[in-house]
Design an enzyme around this catalytic site. Structure first.
Site, PDB file in Angstrom:
ATOM      1  N   SER A   1     -11.632  21.085  86.157  1.00 40.38           N
ATOM      2  CA  SER A   1     -12.864  21.025  86.953  1.00 40.38           C
ATOM      3  C   SER A   1     -12.523  21.327  88.409  1.00 40.38           C
ATOM      4  CB  SER A   1     -13.475  19.636  86.854  1.00 40.38           C
ATOM      5  OG  SER A   1     -14.358  19.442  87.942  1.00 40.38           O
TER       6      SER A   1
ATOM      7  N   HIS B   1     -14.055  24.908  84.585  1.00 41.02           N
ATOM      8  CA  HIS B   1     -15.214  24.011  84.514  1.00 41.02           C
ATOM      9  C   HIS B   1     -15.820  23.874  85.911  1.00 41.02           C
ATOM     10  CE1 HIS B   1     -17.613  20.755  82.704  1.00 41.02           C
ATOM     11  NE2 HIS B   1     -17.451  20.114  83.858  1.00 41.02           N
TER      12      HIS B   1
ATOM     13  N   ASP C   1     -18.789  22.282  88.218  1.00 41.71           N
ATOM     14  CA  ASP C   1     -19.751  21.186  88.290  1.00 41.71           C
ATOM     15  C   ASP C   1     -20.796  21.439  89.367  1.00 41.71           C
ATOM     16  OD1 ASP C   1     -18.762  19.254  86.318  1.00 41.71           O
ATOM     17  OD2 ASP C   1     -16.974  19.184  87.584  1.00 41.71           O
TER      18      ASP C   1
ATOM     19  N   MET D   1     -24.151  20.186  91.156  1.00 36.18           N
ATOM     20  CA  MET D   1     -24.897  18.930  91.360  1.00 36.18           C
ATOM     21  C   MET D   1     -25.989  19.113  92.394  1.00 36.18           C
ATOM     22  SD  MET D   1     -21.688  16.362  91.605  1.00 36.18           S
ATOM     23  CE  MET D   1     -20.407  16.345  90.349  1.00 36.18           C
TER      24      MET D   1
ATOM     25  N   HIS E   1     -21.385  23.467  84.269  1.00 34.77           N
ATOM     26  CA  HIS E   1     -21.976  22.166  83.922  1.00 34.77           C
ATOM     27  C   HIS E   1     -23.069  21.857  84.943  1.00 34.77           C
ATOM     28  CE1 HIS E   1     -21.118  17.514  83.572  1.00 34.77           C
ATOM     29  NE2 HIS E   1     -22.320  17.841  83.138  1.00 34.77           N
TER      30      HIS E   1
ATOM     31  N   MET F   1     -25.610  19.715  86.516  1.00 35.96           N
ATOM     32  CA  MET F   1     -26.125  18.350  86.689  1.00 35.96           C
ATOM     33  C   MET F   1     -27.312  18.458  87.637  1.00 35.96           C
ATOM     34  SD  MET F   1     -22.435  16.497  86.883  1.00 35.96           S
ATOM     35  CE  MET F   1     -21.588  18.049  87.115  1.00 35.96           C
TER      36      MET F   1
ATOM     37  N   MET G   1     -20.141  13.091  78.227  1.00 39.07           N
ATOM     38  CA  MET G   1     -19.684  12.565  79.515  1.00 39.07           C
ATOM     39  C   MET G   1     -19.013  11.212  79.274  1.00 39.07           C
ATOM     40  SD  MET G   1     -20.297  14.682  81.936  1.00 39.07           S
ATOM     41  CE  MET G   1     -19.576  13.579  83.162  1.00 39.07           C
TER      42      MET G   1
ATOM     43  N   PHE H   1     -19.190  12.326  90.232  1.00 45.68           N
ATOM     44  CA  PHE H   1     -17.953  12.266  91.009  1.00 45.68           C
ATOM     45  C   PHE H   1     -16.728  12.442  90.124  1.00 45.68           C
ATOM     46  CE2 PHE H   1     -21.232   9.662  92.885  1.00 45.68           C
ATOM     47  CZ  PHE H   1     -21.294  10.160  94.189  1.00 45.68           C
TER      48      PHE H   1
ATOM     49  N   GLY I   1     -12.561  11.652  89.538  1.00 43.60           N
ATOM     50  CA  GLY I   1     -11.665  10.523  89.789  1.00 43.60           C
ATOM     51  C   GLY I   1     -12.134   9.165  89.299  1.00 43.60           C
TER      52      GLY I   1
ATOM     53  N   ASP J   1     -15.650  15.017  79.198  1.00 44.38           N
ATOM     54  CA  ASP J   1     -15.565  15.215  80.650  1.00 44.38           C
ATOM     55  C   ASP J   1     -15.599  13.868  81.378  1.00 44.38           C
ATOM     56  OD1 ASP J   1     -15.867  16.034  83.272  1.00 44.38           O
ATOM     57  OD2 ASP J   1     -17.768  17.089  82.968  1.00 44.38           O
ATOM     58  N   GLY J   2     -14.496  13.574  82.055  1.00 40.28           N
ATOM     59  CA  GLY J   2     -14.470  12.393  82.917  1.00 40.28           C
ATOM     60  C   GLY J   2     -13.355  11.412  82.601  1.00 40.28           C
TER      61      GLY J   2
HETATM   62  C1  DX5 Z   1     -18.264  14.512  87.000  1.00 39.41           C
HETATM   63  C2  DX5 Z   1     -17.883  15.908  86.586  1.00 39.41           C
HETATM   64  C3  DX5 Z   1     -16.509  16.053  86.093  1.00 39.41           C
HETATM   65  C4  DX5 Z   1     -15.429  15.612  87.036  1.00 39.41           C
HETATM   66  C5  DX5 Z   1     -14.214  15.244  86.244  1.00 39.41           C
HETATM   67  O1  DX5 Z   1     -19.616  14.460  87.239  1.00 39.41           O
HETATM   68  O2  DX5 Z   1     -18.752  16.362  85.570  1.00 39.41           O
HETATM   69  O3  DX5 Z   1     -16.287  17.368  85.633  1.00 39.41           O
HETATM   70  O4  DX5 Z   1     -15.109  16.574  87.989  1.00 39.41           O
HETATM   71  O5  DX5 Z   1     -13.257  14.737  87.091  1.00 39.41           O
HETATM   72  P1  DX5 Z   1     -12.098  13.762  86.602  1.00 39.41           P
HETATM   73  O6  DX5 Z   1     -11.299  14.511  85.582  1.00 39.41           O
HETATM   74  O7  DX5 Z   1     -11.345  13.497  87.851  1.00 39.41           O
HETATM   75  O8  DX5 Z   1     -12.748  12.534  86.025  1.00 39.41           O
HETATM   76 ZN    ZN Z   2     -18.313  18.327  84.566  1.00 37.27          ZN
END
Ligand code: DX5
Ligand code: ZN
Length: 216
Positions: A7, A32, A34, A36, A65, A67, A136, A142, A144, A174-175
């Protein structure tokens, strides 16, 4: 064969082109991305122009992805910018069946994402029509965050549906995935693994991707 999808939310945005080239060289299978909107999730990342500008740095699949609320409004723009897979959230769209068909009509792959607390059964009837399901394993918004353990059960549920109704389905998680838990995530049935912080930590992308693969 599992696929690793780093990501770029955890990348250094000041040199995104370099980061993409590096992922390409370092063994990523997909990129990937993201997106938002500050409404569906409590964070704003980036949108169409950024995706368009990084498209020239790799031929790898762009796994976008979304969101964002009512994602169908922007799907065509993301396809034009270079998306290969478009993922929309179950929770962000009242007319998911229509949106899934619409995205397919744009000539790209389509996936539906489920927030941690959303039941897998909500998309049971869509499974035959999807290219991928995204589970998810953190609340989106976010990088981390910590992997939510009950999501492992959901991976198994999607795998069961896939075995019954769509053997080609990609199952993406993911996550909160790291070299420590990737093994069990894959064992439960996932075959596309998103990782942000685990890939970019300490700036050693190649080694980090290798360690993820070794964890399987
Ligand atoms: C969160 C994202 C993820 C995120 C994953 O909303 O969809 O793709 O960047 O990050 P890590 O692998 O650090 O949890
Ligand atoms: Zn994602």
């Amino acid at each position: 064969m599992i696929k690793i999808a780093p990501s770029i939310l955890s990348a250094d945005f000041s040199k995104l082109g370099e980061e993409i080239k590096c992922l390409d060289k370092c063994g990523a299978d997909l990129i990937h991305i993201d997106v938002m909107d500050g409404s569906f999730v409590p964070n704003i990342s980036f949108g169409v122009p950024i995706i368009k500008s990084i498209r020239r740095f790799t031929k790898l699949t762009f796994d976008v992805h979304l969101m964002i609320q009512e994602p169908a409004r922007y799907a065509e723009n993301f396809v034009e910018a270079g998306a290969d897979i478009i993922t929309v959230h179950f929770e962000a769209d009242k007319h998911l069946d229509r949106t899934v068909n619409y995205i397919k009509s744009l000539g790209v792959k389509v996936a539906v994402a489920l927030n941690p607390a959303t039941l897998v059964d909500n998309i049971k009837y869509l499974i035959p029509y999807l290219d991928m399901v995204l589970i998810m394993s953190v609340n989106p918004g976010f990088g981390g965050q910590k992997y939510i353990e009950y999501c492992s059960e959901k991976i198994k549920e999607v795998k069961n549906l896939s075995d019954k109704y769509n053997k080609d389905l990609m199952i993406e998680v993911d996550g909160g995935i790291s070299k420590y838990n990737i093994g069990s995530v894959v064992e439960n049935g996932a075959n596309v693994i998103v990782a942000g912080s685990a890939v970019f930590k300490d700036g050693n992308v190649k080694d980090n991707i290798k360690k993820l693969r070794e964890g399987v």
